[in-house]
Design a protein around this motif. Structure first.
Motif, PDB file in Angstrom:
ATOM      1  N   LYS A   6       0.821  -1.205   0.000  1.00 20.82           N
ATOM      2  CA  LYS A   6       0.000   0.000   0.000  1.00 20.82           C
ATOM      3  C   LYS A   6       0.863   1.267   0.000  1.00 20.82           C
ATOM      4  N   SER A   7       1.938   1.216  -0.772  1.00 20.57           N
ATOM      5  CA  SER A   7       2.851   2.337  -0.873  1.00 20.57           C
ATOM      6  C   SER A   7       2.897   2.818  -2.311  1.00 20.57           C
ATOM      7  N   ALA A  60       1.859  11.300  -0.535  1.00 24.74           N
ATOM      8  CA  ALA A  60       1.471   9.907  -0.289  1.00 24.74           C
ATOM      9  C   ALA A  60       1.045   9.687   1.160  1.00 24.74           C
ATOM     10  N   LYS A  61       1.744  10.285   2.088  1.00 22.92           N
ATOM     11  CA  LYS A  61       1.406  10.090   3.500  1.00 22.92           C
ATOM     12  C   LYS A  61       0.012  10.628   3.796  1.00 22.92           C
ATOM     13  N   GLU A  62      -0.296  11.806   3.306  1.00 21.91           N
ATOM     14  CA  GLU A  62      -1.618  12.399   3.525  1.00 21.91           C
ATOM     15  C   GLU A  62      -2.730  11.564   2.898  1.00 21.91           C
ATOM     16  N   LEU A  63      -2.401  10.877   1.817  1.00 24.49           N
ATOM     17  CA  LEU A  63      -3.377  10.031   1.122  1.00 24.49           C
ATOM     18  C   LEU A  63      -3.469   8.633   1.733  1.00 24.49           C
ATOM     19  N   GLY A  64      -2.614   8.354   2.692  1.00 23.22           N
ATOM     20  CA  GLY A  64      -2.574   7.017   3.281  1.00 23.22           C
ATOM     21  C   GLY A  64      -1.930   5.997   2.365  1.00 23.22           C
ATOM     22  N   LEU A  65      -1.052   6.472   1.488  1.00 16.31           N
ATOM     23  CA  LEU A  65      -0.418   5.601   0.486  1.00 16.31           C
ATOM     24  C   LEU A  65       1.097   5.561   0.648  1.00 16.31           C
ATOM     25  N   ASP A  66       1.567   5.702   1.889  1.00 19.09           N
ATOM     26  CA  ASP A  66       3.002   5.645   2.135  1.00 19.09           C
ATOM     27  C   ASP A  66       3.444   4.320   2.731  1.00 19.09           C
TER      28      ASP A  66
END
Length: 73
Positions: A6-7, A60-66
């Protein structure tokens, strides 16, 4: 969510193109809008997808994709 981690860092154009064929992936996204939009911009679809991926990486972090939401194990 294309990759198990999920990154967004693991996502590439090829994997997005492959998943676009799956109707369950990004179900509410109109594929024709993406294809026509890239054509209207005068860019290759793969190039457009790649630019979109790169544009999202800084947030990405804000989108929950980090990848931080994945539990180890």
């Amino acid at each position: 969510m294309i990759k198990p981690g999920k990154s967004l860092a693991q996502v590439d154009t090829k994997s997005v193109r492959k998943r676009m064929k799956d109707k369950a992936f990004a179900r509410k996204v109109n594929r024709d809008d993406i294809i026509v939009g890239a054509a209207d911009l005068g860019v290759d679809l793969d190039e457009h997808i790649g630019c979109c991926i790169e544009a999202l990486k800084p947030i990405a972090k804000e989108l929950g994709l980090d990848g931080s939401a994945v539990k180890p194990g």
